[in-house]
Design a protein around this motif. Structure first.
Motif, PDB file in Angstrom:
ATOM      1  N   LEU A  54       0.825  -1.206   0.000  1.00 54.74           N
ATOM      2  CA  LEU A  54       0.000   0.000   0.000  1.00 54.74           C
ATOM      3  C   LEU A  54       0.859   1.257   0.000  1.00 54.74           C
ATOM      4  O   LEU A  54       0.567   2.224  -0.700  1.00 54.74           O
ATOM      5  CB  LEU A  54      -0.927   0.001   1.225  1.00 54.74           C
ATOM      6  CG  LEU A  54      -1.866   1.202   1.360  1.00 54.74           C
ATOM      7  CD1 LEU A  54      -2.812   1.271   0.162  1.00 54.74           C
ATOM      8  CD2 LEU A  54      -2.656   1.117   2.666  1.00 54.74           C
ATOM      9  N   LYS A  55       1.934   1.233   0.786  1.00 56.08           N
ATOM     10  CA  LYS A  55       2.814   2.396   0.896  1.00 56.08           C
ATOM     11  C   LYS A  55       4.207   2.060   0.368  1.00 56.08           C
ATOM     12  O   LYS A  55       4.637   0.906   0.403  1.00 56.08           O
ATOM     13  CB  LYS A  55       2.876   2.862   2.355  1.00 56.08           C
ATOM     14  CG  LYS A  55       1.534   3.369   2.877  1.00 56.08           C
ATOM     15  CD  LYS A  55       1.643   3.880   4.304  1.00 56.08           C
ATOM     16  CE  LYS A  55       0.291   4.404   4.796  1.00 56.08           C
ATOM     17  NZ  LYS A  55       0.356   4.914   6.185  1.00 56.08           N
ATOM     18  N   PRO A  56       4.939   3.073  -0.098  1.00 63.04           N
ATOM     19  CA  PRO A  56       6.213   2.829  -0.762  1.00 63.04           C
ATOM     20  C   PRO A  56       7.430   2.787   0.152  1.00 63.04           C
ATOM     21  O   PRO A  56       8.560   2.724  -0.323  1.00 63.04           O
ATOM     22  CB  PRO A  56       6.323   4.024  -1.716  1.00 63.04           C
ATOM     23  CG  PRO A  56       5.666   5.130  -0.961  1.00 63.04           C
ATOM     24  CD  PRO A  56       4.517   4.481  -0.218  1.00 63.04           C
ATOM     25  N   LYS A 165       0.704  -9.832   5.615  1.00 55.55           N
ATOM     26  CA  LYS A 165       0.695  -9.594   7.059  1.00 55.55           C
ATOM     27  C   LYS A 165      -0.038  -8.282   7.337  1.00 55.55           C
ATOM     28  O   LYS A 165      -0.159  -7.437   6.448  1.00 55.55           O
ATOM     29  CB  LYS A 165       2.124  -9.519   7.600  1.00 55.55           C
ATOM     30  CG  LYS A 165       2.931 -10.779   7.408  1.00 55.55           C
ATOM     31  CD  LYS A 165       4.351 -10.598   7.928  1.00 55.55           C
ATOM     32  CE  LYS A 165       5.185 -11.857   7.719  1.00 55.55           C
ATOM     33  NZ  LYS A 165       6.581 -11.684   8.197  1.00 55.55           N
ATOM     34  N   PRO A 166      -0.525  -8.081   8.554  1.00 53.54           N
ATOM     35  CA  PRO A 166      -1.203  -6.816   8.876  1.00 53.54           C
ATOM     36  C   PRO A 166      -0.258  -5.622   8.720  1.00 53.54           C
ATOM     37  O   PRO A 166       0.948  -5.736   8.948  1.00 53.54           O
ATOM     38  CB  PRO A 166      -1.612  -7.000  10.340  1.00 53.54           C
ATOM     39  CG  PRO A 166      -1.637  -8.476  10.561  1.00 53.54           C
ATOM     40  CD  PRO A 166      -0.558  -9.040   9.684  1.00 53.54           C
ATOM     41  N   GLY A 167      -0.811  -4.509   8.306  1.00 51.64           N
ATOM     42  CA  GLY A 167      -0.009  -3.285   8.210  1.00 51.64           C
ATOM     43  C   GLY A 167       0.083  -2.768   6.790  1.00 51.64           C
ATOM     44  O   GLY A 167       0.137  -3.549   5.828  1.00 51.64           O
ATOM     45  N   SER A 168       0.085  -1.448   6.648  1.00 51.92           N
ATOM     46  CA  SER A 168       0.098  -0.815   5.330  1.00 51.92           C
ATOM     47  C   SER A 168       1.439  -0.933   4.617  1.00 51.92           C
ATOM     48  O   SER A 168       1.550  -0.620   3.436  1.00 51.92           O
ATOM     49  CB  SER A 168      -0.280   0.667   5.465  1.00 51.92           C
ATOM     50  OG  SER A 168       0.596   1.327   6.347  1.00 51.92           O
ATOM     51  N   HIS A 169       2.477  -1.374   5.336  1.00 55.97           N
ATOM     52  CA  HIS A 169       3.786  -1.542   4.712  1.00 55.97           C
ATOM     53  C   HIS A 169       4.048  -2.989   4.322  1.00 55.97           C
ATOM     54  O   HIS A 169       5.083  -3.287   3.729  1.00 55.97           O
ATOM     55  CB  HIS A 169       4.891  -1.045   5.650  1.00 55.97           C
ATOM     56  CG  HIS A 169       4.780   0.404   5.983  1.00 55.97           C
ATOM     57  ND1 HIS A 169       5.049   1.411   5.075  1.00 55.97           N
ATOM     58  CD2 HIS A 169       4.413   1.039   7.131  1.00 55.97           C
ATOM     59  CE1 HIS A 169       4.863   2.587   5.643  1.00 55.97           C
ATOM     60  NE2 HIS A 169       4.471   2.395   6.885  1.00 55.97           N
TER      61      HIS A 169
END
Length: 208
Positions: A54-56, A165-169
């Motif tokens: 989701l995020k870079p 895994k959970p998390g935007s990264h």
């Protein structure tokens, strides 16, 4: 008389997109780069990125594919050279840019190309909020269905876009998905974003 925004018959949106830059009827990444440069003559484009997170910010995060539409032509292609360099030129150009939640694309491009997207003109997500600020209706999939008649089009790849895994990264499994299906999905995102922006601008009485 139908009150549906698309009229009596839903357009065949899928027939209006092209997947370039991989082994499909001889299409190459050089063909994609040439097509991208053709958009330099357009007054406006919408573009969309598909990525493996989701995020870079993750050091392993990367752009997987990209799509561009000027409403007349819509293409999608893998994120590879020389298409990347052609896309960089397009993003730095004065061509007006449209995005749905444009901060996502803006942030990825800054992170991975080290440039700032020039001449953002419209965010169709923000303008969806302006036109109707109820919760849960401003995402592109809902807007595309409600305003353009496009039913859900992410079934084939939806599970691959979910983080492992959970998390935007956290990374997702986009690289395991069928490339043609990913490209078709991204191309529809750009085409529908472009069409939606035009409808919003008309509703708001402004020129894009």
């Amino acid at each position: 008389i139908s009150s549906r925004p698309w009229g009596k018959k839903v357009p065949d949106w899928k027939s209006k997109v092209e997947c370039l830059g991989y082994n499909l009827q001889g299409s190459t990444i050089e063909d994609a780069a040439e097509a991208i440069r053709g958009f330099l003559d357009s007054p406006l484009i919408a573009f969309d990125l598909e990525s493996n997170s989701l995020k870079p910010d993750n050091r392993d995060s990367r752009i997987h594919s990209c799509s561009v539409s000027n409403g007349k032509r819509t293409i999608a292609f893998p994120w590879k050279q020389p298409a990347i360099e052609a896309m960089k030129d397009l993003l730095l150009s004065d061509v007006g840019k449209i995005g749905h939640n444009l901060k996502h694309e803006h942030r990825w491009i800054m992170s991975k190309l080290g440039i700032t997207v020039n001449n953002w003109r419209w965010d169709s997500m923000i303008n969806a909020h302006i036109l109707d600020n109820r919760r849960g209706i401003c995402g592109l999939k809902f807007q595309a269905f409600a305003r353009l008649g496009m039913p859900s089009y992410d079934e084939a790849i939806k599970s691959y876009l979910q983080p492992v895994k959970p998390g935007s990264h956290s990374l997702n499994r986009i690289e395991e998905a069928d490339l043609k299906q990913v490209l078709e999905y991204g191309a529809l995102d750009s085409l529908l974003t472009y069409k939606l922006a035009g409808m919003q601008a008309e509703d708001l009485g402004v020129e894009l």
